[in-house]
Design a protein around this motif. Structure first.
Motif, mmCIF file in Angstrom:
data_model
loop_
_atom_site.group_PDB
_atom_site.id
_atom_site.type_symbol
_atom_site.label_atom_id
_atom_site.label_comp_id
_atom_site.label_asym_id
_atom_site.label_seq_id
_atom_site.Cartn_x
_atom_site.Cartn_y
_atom_site.Cartn_z
ATOM 1 N N PRO A 177 0.814 -1.229 0.000
ATOM 2 C CA PRO A 177 0.000 0.000 0.000
ATOM 3 C C PRO A 177 0.842 1.272 0.000
ATOM 4 O O PRO A 177 0.508 2.235 -0.696
ATOM 5 C CB PRO A 177 -0.827 -0.129 1.290
ATOM 6 N N LEU A 178 1.938 1.279 0.765
ATOM 7 C CA LEU A 178 2.809 2.454 0.740
ATOM 8 C C LEU A 178 3.432 2.642 -0.635
ATOM 9 O O LEU A 178 3.556 3.776 -1.130
ATOM 10 C CB LEU A 178 3.913 2.309 1.802
ATOM 11 N N GLY A 179 3.821 1.543 -1.256
ATOM 12 C CA GLY A 179 4.402 1.625 -2.596
ATOM 13 C C GLY A 179 3.404 2.157 -3.613
ATOM 14 O O GLY A 179 3.767 2.932 -4.510
ATOM 15 N N ILE A 180 2.139 1.734 -3.490
ATOM 16 C CA ILE A 180 1.109 2.242 -4.411
ATOM 17 C C ILE A 180 0.936 3.748 -4.247
ATOM 18 O O ILE A 180 0.880 4.496 -5.227
ATOM 19 C CB ILE A 180 -0.220 1.501 -4.164
ATOM 20 N N LEU A 181 0.853 4.203 -2.993
ATOM 21 C CA LEU A 181 0.695 5.644 -2.753
ATOM 22 C C LEU A 181 1.903 6.428 -3.277
ATOM 23 O O LEU A 181 1.745 7.493 -3.887
ATOM 24 C CB LEU A 181 0.513 5.898 -1.249
ATOM 25 N N LEU A 182 3.095 5.888 -3.049
ATOM 26 C CA LEU A 182 4.295 6.577 -3.537
ATOM 27 C C LEU A 182 4.342 6.607 -5.060
ATOM 28 O O LEU A 182 4.740 7.615 -5.669
ATOM 29 C CB LEU A 182 5.541 5.891 -2.983
ATOM 30 N N ALA A 183 3.941 5.500 -5.693
ATOM 31 C CA ALA A 183 3.943 5.456 -7.162
ATOM 32 C C ALA A 183 2.938 6.449 -7.733
ATOM 33 O O ALA A 183 3.235 7.160 -8.709
ATOM 34 C CB ALA A 183 3.623 4.039 -7.628
ATOM 35 N N CYS A 197 7.507 12.594 -3.160
ATOM 36 C CA CYS A 197 7.528 11.141 -3.360
ATOM 37 C C CYS A 197 8.802 10.705 -4.077
ATOM 38 O O CYS A 197 9.394 9.674 -3.733
ATOM 39 C CB CYS A 197 6.288 10.712 -4.154
ATOM 40 N N THR A 198 9.226 11.497 -5.054
ATOM 41 C CA THR A 198 10.457 11.164 -5.773
ATOM 42 C C THR A 198 11.661 11.194 -4.833
ATOM 43 O O THR A 198 12.518 10.292 -4.858
ATOM 44 C CB THR A 198 10.674 12.146 -6.930
ATOM 45 N N ALA A 199 11.723 12.219 -3.993
ATOM 46 C CA ALA A 199 12.846 12.327 -3.053
ATOM 47 C C ALA A 199 12.840 11.163 -2.067
ATOM 48 O O ALA A 199 13.902 10.588 -1.756
ATOM 49 C CB ALA A 199 12.758 13.655 -2.305
ATOM 50 N N VAL A 252 5.355 -0.733 -8.972
ATOM 51 C CA VAL A 252 3.977 -0.319 -9.292
ATOM 52 C C VAL A 252 3.984 0.775 -10.355
ATOM 53 O O VAL A 252 3.130 0.792 -11.254
ATOM 54 C CB VAL A 252 3.264 0.156 -8.020
ATOM 55 N N ARG A 253 4.949 1.675 -10.279
ATOM 56 C CA ARG A 253 5.017 2.739 -11.292
ATOM 57 C C ARG A 253 5.244 2.139 -12.684
ATOM 58 O O ARG A 253 4.704 2.649 -13.682
ATOM 59 C CB ARG A 253 6.154 3.712 -10.954
ATOM 60 N N GLY A 254 6.017 1.073 -12.759
ATOM 61 C CA GLY A 254 6.188 0.398 -14.043
ATOM 62 C C GLY A 254 4.867 -0.152 -14.553
ATOM 63 O O GLY A 254 4.575 -0.098 -15.756
#
Length: 368
Positions: A177-183, A197-199, A252-254
């Motif tokens: 879930p954290l990865g989804i929000l960051l992506a 988020c990028t930083a 996830v961003r991919g």
């Protein structure tokens, strides 16, 4: 006009050279001179390696006994594993409280997984949310104790496979879930959210996990207000979850980038809000696309949990190493590490097979 007469030949079996074990060997092992040479070299290597290995592992091994005196045949001393089994599984967790560990990992965790797998639609979403909220609270309450009449067990006594599962489960549970929000934040058009988020992602991906654990264990307490103490294991769990979420965000961003632009435009054309568009249309497709990448991150995370040994926590590998240093069992470390390799292989292989099953279950071809 003359009518053309067509006569079909009866069905016949393929030639014998194209079927059976001979055909398989010819196509897969002896299809060329190079493959034939490699096959013969491999067979010779197996001929030299396998007989003594099997003899050490099985035929001359010792499985029964109470001490190292039972290991007198020259084979592997699995008596060492049998005598240290409880310690390998529970670390130094008190014997009378180990039922709490069994309840968490053999009852609650399978029930949560079944609830997620068997539910559909909105019920699956609610099952996932309930698992993410309730499981950590219930598990920590049972394992740590101190409430509901349960005896307190300090985290310094946690160890073995139990600690490995605790650390990896926390990373697995919170990183997605954290990865989804960051992506989503990294793909956001709002500059502040995008750059924050990028930083975060680049900062956590730019340092090794061993540094994160060291900072969480040794440096973080220096910056906390006086009198505020955070358990060493909790700090490690937070560090592992944040570290894994940074890698998960890029996976996830991919998946989000692989979704065709038409899916976004179609979602906008029917008037869906941003949250509804992502939850109902974009994210399900993106996550289905990156199931192998998610599994790869989880497998790596499971193996990286062994690094918690640098902050004084004894996970499964750490307990095996510690037990092999016992003067009573000196010289039997190979058996311990071989057993550790087998356990990690079975867990990682099980995760990979689960990934393949999920890929087939969610594949578009299956729904046709």
């Amino acid at each position: 006009m003359n009518e053309e007469h067509v006569e079909y030949l009866p069905n016949r079996k393929p030639p014998a050279i194209d079927r059976g074990i001979i055909a398989w060997l010819r196509h897969n092992l002896f299809s060329s001179w190079l493959n034939t040479a490699l096959t013969l070299i491999s067979l010779y290597a197996l001929y030299r390696i396998m007989p003594p290995l099997l003899d050490w592992v099985l035929f001359s091994a010792n499985f029964r006994g109470e001490s190292r005196e039972a290991c007198d045949s020259g084979g592997a001393c699995w008596v060492f594993i049998a005598n240290r089994w409880q310690q390998l599984m529970y670390g130094f967790y008190p014997t009378d409280a180990r039922w709490r560990v069994n309840v968490v990992f053999l009852v609650l965790l399978p029930l949560a997984v079944l609830a997620i797998v068997l539910s559909k639609g909105n019920k699956r979403f609610y099952a996932i949310v309930a698992t993410m909220v309730l499981m950590p609270i219930v598990s920590w309450t049972l394992l740590k104790g101190g409430t509901l009449g349960l005896k307190t067990v300090p985290t310094s006594l946690w160890g073995g496979m139990m600690l490995t599962l605790v650390v990896s489960s926390a990373g697995i549970l919170f990183s997605l879930p954290l990865g989804i929000l960051l992506a989503l934040g990294r793909r956001s058009r709002l500059p502040v959210i995008h750059w924050l988020c990028t930083a975060f992602i680049e900062l956590w991906r730019g340092v090794p996990l061993i540094t994160v654990l060291f900072m969480a264990s040794s440096m973080l307490p220096l910056f906390l207000p006086g009198g505020l103490y955070v358990d060493n294991l909790v700090r490690a769990l937070i560090g592992v979850a944040l570290f894994a979420s940074a890698y998960m965000a890029e996976v996830v961003r991919g998946g989000l980038a692989a979704i065709d632009r038409g899916q976004y435009e179609a979602s906008d054309s029917i008037g869906l809000s941003y949250v509804a568009k992502m939850r109902l249309i974009i994210l399900p497709q993106a996550l289905r696309t990156v199931i192998p990448g998610i599994t790869n991150t989880y497998v790596g995370l499971l193996k990286d949990t062994t690094l918690v040994s640098i902050i004084g926590l004894y996970d499964f590998l750490g307990i095996v190493h510690s037990a092999s240093q016992d003067p009573e069992w000196l010289g039997y470390g190979i058996e311990g590490y071989a057993f550790t390799a087998l356990v990690y292989f079975l867990i990682c292989y099980g995760m990979s097979q689960t990934s393949y099953t999920l890929e087939r279950y969610f594949s578009p071809e299956r729904r046709k």
